[in-house]
Design a protein around this motif. Structure first.
Motif, PDB file in Angstrom:
ATOM      1  N   LEU A 250       3.155   4.552  -3.101  1.00 36.84           N
ATOM      2  CA  LEU A 250       2.940   4.472  -1.657  1.00 36.84           C
ATOM      3  C   LEU A 250       1.569   5.025  -1.269  1.00 36.84           C
ATOM      4  O   LEU A 250       0.883   4.453  -0.411  1.00 36.84           O
ATOM      5  N   TYR A 251       1.187   6.154  -1.889  1.00 41.09           N
ATOM      6  CA  TYR A 251      -0.131   6.717  -1.586  1.00 41.09           C
ATOM      7  C   TYR A 251      -1.240   5.720  -1.946  1.00 41.09           C
ATOM      8  O   TYR A 251      -2.228   5.574  -1.209  1.00 41.09           O
ATOM      9  N   LYS A 252      -1.086   5.057  -3.072  1.00 42.33           N
ATOM     10  CA  LYS A 252      -2.112   4.101  -3.493  1.00 42.33           C
ATOM     11  C   LYS A 252      -2.148   2.901  -2.563  1.00 42.33           C
ATOM     12  O   LYS A 252      -3.227   2.381  -2.236  1.00 42.33           O
ATOM     13  N   GLN A 253      -0.979   2.464  -2.102  1.00 40.79           N
ATOM     14  CA  GLN A 253      -0.937   1.351  -1.158  1.00 40.79           C
ATOM     15  C   GLN A 253      -1.648   1.707   0.143  1.00 40.79           C
ATOM     16  O   GLN A 253      -2.378   0.901   0.707  1.00 40.79           O
ATOM     17  N   ILE A 254      -1.415   2.937   0.609  1.00 41.18           N
ATOM     18  CA  ILE A 254      -2.076   3.381   1.843  1.00 41.18           C
ATOM     19  C   ILE A 254      -3.583   3.425   1.649  1.00 41.18           C
ATOM     20  O   ILE A 254      -4.361   3.022   2.522  1.00 41.18           O
ATOM     21  N   GLU A 255      -4.006   3.896   0.477  1.00 36.49           N
ATOM     22  CA  GLU A 255      -5.443   3.990   0.200  1.00 36.49           C
ATOM     23  C   GLU A 255      -6.102   2.612   0.259  1.00 36.49           C
ATOM     24  O   GLU A 255      -7.154   2.438   0.901  1.00 36.49           O
ATOM     25  N   VAL A 256      -5.469   1.632  -0.387  1.00 39.86           N
ATOM     26  CA  VAL A 256      -6.047   0.289  -0.387  1.00 39.86           C
ATOM     27  C   VAL A 256      -5.968  -0.328   1.008  1.00 39.86           C
ATOM     28  O   VAL A 256      -6.916  -0.985   1.468  1.00 39.86           O
ATOM     29  N   THR A 257      -4.855  -0.115   1.689  1.00 41.09           N
ATOM     30  CA  THR A 257      -4.696  -0.706   3.026  1.00 41.09           C
ATOM     31  C   THR A 257      -5.683  -0.113   4.020  1.00 41.09           C
ATOM     32  O   THR A 257      -6.218  -0.822   4.891  1.00 41.09           O
ATOM     33  N   LYS A 258      -5.932   1.189   3.920  1.00 43.64           N
ATOM     34  CA  LYS A 258      -6.932   1.799   4.797  1.00 43.64           C
ATOM     35  C   LYS A 258      -8.325   1.213   4.541  1.00 43.64           C
ATOM     36  O   LYS A 258      -9.120   1.049   5.482  1.00 43.64           O
ATOM     37  N   GLN A 259      -8.596   0.905   3.279  1.00 44.44           N
ATOM     38  CA  GLN A 259      -9.873   0.254   2.985  1.00 44.44           C
ATOM     39  C   GLN A 259      -9.908  -1.136   3.609  1.00 44.44           C
ATOM     40  O   GLN A 259     -10.956  -1.581   4.110  1.00 44.44           O
ATOM     41  N   ASN A 260      -8.745  -1.811   3.632  1.00 43.24           N
ATOM     42  CA  ASN A 260      -8.670  -3.100   4.326  1.00 43.24           C
ATOM     43  C   ASN A 260      -8.992  -2.945   5.813  1.00 43.24           C
ATOM     44  O   ASN A 260      -9.672  -3.794   6.409  1.00 43.24           O
ATOM     45  N   ILE A 261      -8.501  -1.856   6.410  1.00 42.46           N
ATOM     46  CA  ILE A 261      -8.755  -1.623   7.837  1.00 42.46           C
ATOM     47  C   ILE A 261     -10.247  -1.402   8.084  1.00 42.46           C
ATOM     48  O   ILE A 261     -10.828  -1.921   9.043  1.00 42.46           O
ATOM     49  N   VAL A 262     -10.883  -0.638   7.195  1.00 37.51           N
ATOM     50  CA  VAL A 262     -12.330  -0.394   7.336  1.00 37.51           C
ATOM     51  C   VAL A 262     -13.103  -1.709   7.242  1.00 37.51           C
ATOM     52  O   VAL A 262     -14.000  -1.992   8.066  1.00 37.51           O
ATOM     53  N   ASN A 263     -12.742  -2.506   6.234  1.00 35.29           N
ATOM     54  CA  ASN A 263     -13.431  -3.791   6.078  1.00 35.29           C
ATOM     55  C   ASN A 263     -13.177  -4.710   7.273  1.00 35.29           C
ATOM     56  O   ASN A 263     -14.082  -5.418   7.748  1.00 35.29           O
ATOM     57  N   THR A 264     -11.948  -4.692   7.783  1.00 37.18           N
ATOM     58  CA  THR A 264     -11.613  -5.544   8.927  1.00 37.18           C
ATOM     59  C   THR A 264     -12.364  -5.102  10.179  1.00 37.18           C
ATOM     60  O   THR A 264     -12.792  -5.942  10.992  1.00 37.18           O
ATOM     61  N   ASP A 265     -12.515  -3.786  10.347  1.00 31.23           N
ATOM     62  CA  ASP A 265     -13.295  -3.290  11.493  1.00 31.23           C
ATOM     63  C   ASP A 265     -14.728  -3.830  11.452  1.00 31.23           C
ATOM     64  O   ASP A 265     -15.297  -4.220  12.492  1.00 31.23           O
ATOM     65  N   LEU A 266     -15.317  -3.847  10.257  1.00 29.70           N
ATOM     66  CA  LEU A 266     -16.675  -4.390  10.126  1.00 29.70           C
ATOM     67  C   LEU A 266     -16.706  -5.869  10.489  1.00 29.70           C
ATOM     68  O   LEU A 266     -17.609  -6.342  11.183  1.00 29.70           O
TER      69      LEU A 266
END
Length: 445
Positions: free
Chosen positions: A165-181
């Motif tokens: 779960l921690y790893k999923q959150i880490e990757v998903t948060k990176q998705n959010i950063v990329n999506t914000d850009l």
């Protein structure tokens, strides 16, 4: 447990993938005040603090006390009895209470005796009861071991699920950063008429979905942390973050036949069923003891005043006696016949239960073996997916940089790449979980 690097045939290239994964997560830092915990520490806390395991160990202590109590039946019995009476208005009646004469008799009466008894032969019932209680101790010890193994397995599964779960959150948060850009780029491009408004809305919807996924995973972390807190005896409000220090994979290839053989030797369920058979046999031996006589040695010292013999009524009488006593319930030859038959049927039932337990373990081992083999092979597939997604992302990005692809195309490529990474991460964790499940099925956890 003994941990080492995988030596699985034709899968050596997987080692580097899994090792890199664990190297990355092994140095995770404290996040949001979570307590860092290692697997060995969690298991040790569980063994020390788990309430179910404490109950099982208490049952072992109780069984040992009952065993000590059953051994006392072999010890001699000592006792003492004393009596004092005041005798008032003694009379002798003639006929049926027709005439009475007051007699001169003692007003005081006292007696005392000390006795001892030693069982010599009780048809083997005492030894059989002791043997049965020893089996009960072994049974409770087996239950305690089973409980400990179950606690280890549950902690291990929840521990790695938490890491997933921690790893999923880490990757998903990176998705959010990329999506914000991408959203910022799209806002500019939409205002300039280079992209449609729908592209922006679609990207914002993806970001919203990512945020929901993070929220759900965070809640799952809270719940699993709470469950692990209960299992390990930690305060229930403690948020946990696992740390993985190595690859927990078998030293060598293990065949299904070897796995089954070890399971039959190690699983406490089988040992418990075997003890149940012996307990049933012991109950039959105790029942058969009822056909035999009981012999005891007795010793008595008695004193009484006044002596109850006519010629010595004004004196104190002392005597000792020693001898043997024999009792034999002849009716036992027919009144415990049905009990013995019931004990024999219980033995048959216990043997059937033993076979049924072996069938269940056989299925457990086969399922765990297949799932572990499958999970290891899945790593290869998901590694290929990551490579393909990465190649696709590079191509789309190159096309996008040269205005040959839409921004939605590169967003989709990023999503595919990140999802492939999550799938590979999950495959790595699942392989470890399935390895532990196989160890549990083999009785080696």
């Amino acid at each position: 447990m003994d941990y080492t690097v995988l030596k699985w045939p034709k899968l050596n290239f997987v080692i580097l993938i899994v090792a890199c994964f664990f190297y990355e997560v092994g140095f995770s830092q404290n996040d949001d005040g979570a307590r860092i915990i290692k697997l060995d520490e969690a298991i040790q806390l569980g063994i020390q603090n788990n309430n179910q395991l404490k109950i099982a160990n208490s049952d072992v202590n109780i069984a040992n006390e009952n065993l000590d109590q059953s051994k006392i039946a072999k010890a001699p019995v000592f006792g003492m009895k004393m009596a004092y009476n005041y005798i008032g208005n003694p009379k002798i009646f003639e006929g049926f209470y027709e005439k009475n004469i007051t007699v001169d008799y003692f007003n005081q009466q006292a007696s005392a005796n000390v006795f001892a008894s030693m069982p010599l032969y009780y048809g083997g019932v005492i030894n059989n009861q002791i043997d049965k209680q020893k089996l009960m101790v072994s049974m409770q010890e087996s239950v305690a071991k089973m409980t400990e193994t179950e606690v280890k397995q549950t902690i291990t599964t929840q521990f790695f699920t938490l890491e997933k779960l921690y790893k999923q959150i880490e990757v998903t948060k990176q998705n959010i950063v990329n999506t914000d850009l991408r959203i910022k780029q799209l806002e500019s491009r939409v205002s300039n008429g280079q992209n449609l408004k729908s592209d922006l809305l679609r990207t914002e919807l993806q970001k919203s979905n990512f945020e929901v996924a993070v929220f759900r995973s965070s809640n799952s972390i809270e719940l699993i942390s709470n469950y692990l807190d209960i299992l390990t005896g930690l305060p229930t409000n403690t948020k946990l973050k696992p740390v993985l220090d190595g690859i927990l994979i078998p030293k060598k290839e293990v065949s299904l036949e070897e796995s089954l053989s070890e399971a039959y030797q190690n699983r406490y369920e089988i040992k418990r069923s075997e003890i149940n058979v012996k307990i049933a046999e012991s109950s039959l031996d105790i029942t058969k003891s009822g056909f035999k006589p009981y012999i005891s040695a007795n010793l008595l010292f008695n004193t009484q005043y006044p002596a109850q013999w006519p010629d010595y009524s004004d004196n104190i009488l002392n005597y000792w006696a020693a001898g043997l006593s024999l009792s034999w319930e002849i009716s036992s030859f027919y009144n415990i016949k049905h009990r013995a038959n019931a004990d024999k049927l219980q033995i048959d039932k216990s043997n059937i239960a033993l076979d049924a337990t072996k069938d269940v373990i056989n299925q457990d081992v086969k399922a765990a073996y297949v799932r572990f083999t499958e999970s290891v092979r899945n790593i290869i597939t998901f590694k290929k997916d990551v490579d393909l997604a990465l190649s696709n992302y590079k191509i789309v990005k190159s096309r996008y940089d040269n205005d040959f692809a839409l921004i939605s195309d590169i967003v989709d490529a990023e999503l595919q790449l990140n999802e492939a990474k999550i799938s590979l991460n999950n495959a790595n964790i699942d392989a470890i979980i399935q390895y532990y499940s196989l160890q549990y099925a083999m009785g080696k956890l």
